[in-house]
Design a protein around this motif. Structure first.
Motif, PDB file in Angstrom:
ATOM      1  N   SER A   1      63.271 -94.649 -16.892  1.00 53.82           N
ATOM      2  CA  SER A   1      62.579 -93.649 -16.085  1.00 53.82           C
ATOM      3  C   SER A   1      63.324 -92.325 -16.053  1.00 53.82           C
ATOM      4  CB  SER A   1      62.423 -94.159 -14.634  1.00 53.82           C
ATOM      5  OG  SER A   1      63.678 -94.170 -13.977  1.00 53.82           O
ATOM      6  N   GLY A   2      64.607 -92.374 -16.385  1.00 51.68           N
ATOM      7  CA  GLY A   2      65.397 -91.155 -16.417  1.00 51.68           C
ATOM      8  C   GLY A   2      65.768 -90.638 -15.044  1.00 51.68           C
ATOM      9  N   SER A   3      65.454 -91.380 -14.005  1.00 53.48           N
ATOM     10  CA  SER A   3      65.732 -90.937 -12.640  1.00 53.48           C
ATOM     11  C   SER A   3      67.020 -91.564 -12.142  1.00 53.48           C
ATOM     12  CB  SER A   3      64.577 -91.334 -11.707  1.00 53.48           C
ATOM     13  OG  SER A   3      64.911 -91.050 -10.374  1.00 53.48           O
TER      14      SER A   3
ATOM     15  N   GLY B   1      64.344 -98.951  -6.876  1.00 47.31           N
ATOM     16  CA  GLY B   1      63.742 -98.179  -7.950  1.00 47.31           C
ATOM     17  C   GLY B   1      63.573 -96.735  -7.543  1.00 47.31           C
ATOM     18  N   PRO B   2      63.014 -95.901  -8.422  1.00 46.81           N
ATOM     19  CA  PRO B   2      62.738 -94.509  -8.061  1.00 46.81           C
ATOM     20  C   PRO B   2      61.812 -94.451  -6.856  1.00 46.81           C
ATOM     21  CG  PRO B   2      62.500 -94.853 -10.422  1.00 46.81           C
ATOM     22  CD  PRO B   2      62.634 -96.207  -9.813  1.00 46.81           C
ATOM     23  N   PRO B   3      62.058 -93.537  -5.927  1.00 46.33           N
ATOM     24  CA  PRO B   3      61.245 -93.489  -4.702  1.00 46.33           C
ATOM     25  C   PRO B   3      59.753 -93.374  -4.956  1.00 46.33           C
ATOM     26  CG  PRO B   3      63.161 -92.049  -4.511  1.00 46.33           C
ATOM     27  CD  PRO B   3      63.126 -92.523  -5.929  1.00 46.33           C
ATOM     28  N   ASP B   4      59.372 -92.634  -6.015  1.00 48.09           N
ATOM     29  CA  ASP B   4      57.952 -92.443  -6.255  1.00 48.09           C
ATOM     30  C   ASP B   4      57.272 -93.670  -6.842  1.00 48.09           C
ATOM     31  OD1 ASP B   4      59.349 -92.240  -8.624  1.00 48.09           O
ATOM     32  OD2 ASP B   4      58.074 -90.664  -9.468  1.00 48.09           O
ATOM     33  N   ARG B   5      58.055 -94.701  -7.202  1.00 50.02           N
ATOM     34  CA  ARG B   5      57.461 -95.902  -7.780  1.00 50.02           C
ATOM     35  C   ARG B   5      57.415 -97.076  -6.806  1.00 50.02           C
ATOM     36  NH1 ARG B   5      59.589 -96.561 -14.041  1.00 50.02           N
ATOM     37  NH2 ARG B   5      58.841 -94.548 -14.809  1.00 50.02           N
ATOM     38  N   LEU B   6      58.169 -96.984  -5.719  1.00 50.05           N
ATOM     39  CA  LEU B   6      58.283 -98.134  -4.825  1.00 50.05           C
ATOM     40  C   LEU B   6      56.950 -98.476  -4.163  1.00 50.05           C
ATOM     41  CD1 LEU B   6      61.744 -97.424  -3.186  1.00 50.05           C
ATOM     42  CD2 LEU B   6      61.177 -99.330  -4.699  1.00 50.05           C
TER      43      LEU B   6
ATOM     44  N   GLY C   1      49.770 -96.102  -0.158  1.00 51.41           N
ATOM     45  CA  GLY C   1      49.215 -94.981  -0.905  1.00 51.41           C
ATOM     46  C   GLY C   1      49.547 -93.679  -0.199  1.00 51.41           C
ATOM     47  N   VAL C   2      49.182 -92.559  -0.803  1.00 52.73           N
ATOM     48  CA  VAL C   2      49.462 -91.257  -0.217  1.00 52.73           C
ATOM     49  C   VAL C   2      48.352 -90.914   0.777  1.00 52.73           C
ATOM     50  CG1 VAL C   2      49.776 -88.810  -0.691  1.00 52.73           C
ATOM     51  CG2 VAL C   2      50.628 -90.517  -2.320  1.00 52.73           C
ATOM     52  N   THR C   3      48.744 -90.600   1.993  1.00 52.77           N
ATOM     53  CA  THR C   3      47.756 -90.248   2.996  1.00 52.77           C
ATOM     54  C   THR C   3      47.130 -88.900   2.659  1.00 52.77           C
ATOM     55  OG1 THR C   3      48.970 -91.445   4.692  1.00 52.77           O
ATOM     56  CG2 THR C   3      47.389 -89.791   5.448  1.00 52.77           C
ATOM     57  N   GLN C   4      45.825 -88.841   2.675  1.00 48.53           N
ATOM     58  CA  GLN C   4      45.108 -87.621   2.327  1.00 48.53           C
ATOM     59  C   GLN C   4      44.703 -86.917   3.616  1.00 48.53           C
ATOM     60  OE1 GLN C   4      42.029 -88.322  -0.605  1.00 48.53           O
ATOM     61  NE2 GLN C   4      43.016 -90.227  -1.204  1.00 48.53           N
TER      62      GLN C   4
END
Length: 591
Positions: free
Chosen positions: A304-306, A369-374, A392-395
């Motif tokens: 992932s390079g992170s 793992g990377p925060p954006d993948r957890l 998921g991301v709250t809209q």
């Protein structure tokens, strides 16, 4: 009894036994039973897979997608933020949370309602410095009670309504369950808030401390030993002082993929060995820093390079992708770029490699793992985060739209303008169009094991009814209460179904109980509606075991409960439901 009766009863007994045993997933057991019934000619060839298109199956699949939309839009999080106050007394806090949980469960699947509120409750317990064991069980029971109020709150109501449509020509409506369900929910919530939580064993306060969210249980974790670590060349047994200072216990050593015998106490540590430890996540993290160790980083994490890694705790519900399987088997790291660092199983230790351990429902997992993948990894596993974050991301700004679409569908269905499955399916379509629920989440949110269970059990239930099997069971119940008033037989039916629901999946119990209820009513020359309503209530009320309802399973690990803890609070609640449910049924649905 006919030969078909004997074969079907034998098949159902085998299904019940295997479900109670729990060695095999209930959806696989049900599907295998359907195939066996088809091979034996017990289910006509043209009807073998008819259950998968049944309205009950369709609605159950759709409701969870709608629940995800309500979460994604921020509607439910807003309610939680407004009403949850960790400064309240425990009794008042439980009353508030139970009321919110029951209210949400009436209009969204009760499993989804608990999934949303459980992290909120654990966080509130941590801030108040008390054990979540005292409040998680009341919350779980309240969400089960709230689901009984409307058609879509719980699968048994959907099944009973659909069966009434087939047997009597018209299904129950959206709010047909409300009069009886509200009485049971209000009395039940009052019980769990005022009395029930006091019956939870006090020892759980020590088993599940919450001074910190990540101190639920010690994790068995694996730590890599790089060349720069000062412990290279030392004996494993010499690490006791440093480990004790950090607050962990060294369990052993892994070398070249193999756990060394015993605790490897006299083994000299080499570069690239893996140290196996047990302790709270903060203590493990402290040990990594003091001994210059590393969290193992699998290939996908490296690719992932992170360099930014984060930790996330999740609880494994029944029917998670990991339930009964290992992280290595499902390819967690390969599919998500996230690795399994540790497993907490009610304080138990094990010798298997963490990635090779067969995970069970109720386990708490520590992911890295990377925060954006957890969050995506938790979603992919169908596991529930034990932190105040959603999958998921709250809209923000979509809450009004999501609620309006859902409310409009419910109104159209309630007034008979649209068929309920069509109305709810339209909501899902609009959620996708407006990107409230991304298309990829639609398939992830459908609870496929329950779909398979329903699709398999419905044809079996129909076969049992058509072969006269339900008449045999109904006759047994009527004979048991021979000469007694009809309300006594109604009570006996409710107790029998409730007992079955404590050890079986509640959807399966409703499928079997519905035709029995109609048959009993026919024998007594009574209105079948009160008997169907009794089955609906009893199927949902599974409070004695962690396996009777998925919500009970979800709190097993985070609450630090033992199998025998549930009946202490659950048995009085079941007796209360029978005591208030039967009179309520007789008032609103006269015999």
């Amino acid at each position: 009894m006919t030969v078909d009766n004997i074969l079907l009863f034998s098949l159902f007994i085998a299904v019940f036994a295997l479900m109670i045993w729990g060695r095999f997933r209930y959806d696989l057991v049900a599907f295998a039973a359907l195939i066996v019934a088809a091979v034996l000619g017990l289910v006509p060839t043209g009807e073998v897979f008819s259950g998968f298109g049944h309205p009950a199956t369709v609605i159950v699949a759709i409701v969870l997608v709608i629940s995800r939309g309500l979460v994604n839009s921020g509607a439910v999080n807003w309610i939680s933020r407004v009403f949850v106050d960790s400064g309240r007394s425990l009794s008042r806090h439980i009353a508030f949370m139970a009321a919110i949980g029951a209210g949400l469960s009436a209009f969204m699947n009760n499993v989804a309602a608990l999934a949303l509120l459980m992290p909120v409750e654990i966080s509130a317990s941590a801030k108040a410095g008390r054990s979540p064991a005292l409040s998680l069980m009341p919350l779980a029971f309240a969400t089960i009670l709230g689901g009984m109020v409307t058609l879509i709150g719980t699968p048994p109501n959907i099944i009973i309504a659909a069966y009434r449509g087939e047997a009597l020509g018209e299904p129950f409506g959206m709010f047909s369950f409300a009069p009886v369900g509200l009485v049971c929910a209000i009395v039940g919530v009052a019980y769990v808030a005022l009395i029930g939580w006091r019956l939870i064993p006090v020892g759980n306060s020590e088993k599940a401390p919450t001074a910190n969210l990540r101190d639920i249980h010690g994790y068995v974790a694996e730590l890599a030993i790089p060349a720069k670590s000062p412990i290279v060349g030392r004996l494993v047994g010499d690490l006791d002082d440093e480990a004790a200072e950090a607050g962990v216990v060294v369990l052993g050593l892994i070398r070249k993929g193999r756990r060394l015998p015993g605790g490897a106490r006299r083994e000299k540590i080499l570069e690239d060995d893996i140290l196996v430890v047990d302790g709270p996540v903060e203590a493990i993290d402290a040990l990594v820093g003091s001994l210059k160790l590393e969290f193992p980083r699998r290939d996908s994490i490296k690719e992932s390079g992170s360099s930014d890694l984060a930790l996330l705790e999740v609880v494994v519900p029944r029917d998670s992708r990991l339930d009964g399987r290992s992280a290595g088997t499902v390819g967690l790291n390969r599919h998500t770029g996230v690795a399994l660092l540790g497993v907490s199983r009610q304080g138990r230790r094990f010798r298997e490699r963490v990635r090779q351990l067969q995970v069970r429902a109720g386990d708490v997992l520590l992911l890295i793992g990377p925060p954006d993948r957890l969050g995506e990894a938790a979603n992919w596993l169908r596991a529930l985060p034990l932190a105040d974050r959603g999958l998921g991301v709250t809209q923000h700004g979509r809450a009004a739209l999501a609620v309006s679409l859902f409310a409009a569908a419910v109104a159209l269905a309630s007034f008979g303008i649209l068929y309920l499955p069509v109305a709810l399916a339209a909501v899902v379509g609009l959620y996708v169009i407006f990107d409230i629920v991304p298309l990829r989440q639609v398939y992830d949110e459908v609870e496929w094991p329950v779909v398979i269970l329903l699709g398999s059990m419905i044809p079996l239930g129909i076969a049992l009814e058509q072969s006269g099997g339900t008449e045999v069971i109904a006759g047994g119940i009527v004979n048991l209460a021979s000469g007694l008033p009809a309300w006594v037989i109604l009570t006996v039916l409710m107790v029998v179904v409730m007992t079955l629901s404590d050890v079986l999946n509640n959807t399966a119990t409703a499928v079997i109980g519905a035709p029995i209820a109609v048959d009993i009513a026919g024998r007594l020359g009574a209105n079948p509606d009160p008997f169907l309503m009794a089955v609906a209530v009893a199927s949902s009320c599974a409070f004695l075991t962690p396996i009777g309802h998925k919500n009970n399973t979800l709190i097993l690990g985070p609450g630090g409960y033992a199998f025998g803890d549930y009946w202490r609070m659950g048995l009085p609640l079941e007796l209360i439901i029978v005591a208030v449910g039967v009179p309520a049924i007789l008032v609103f649905w006269p015999l």
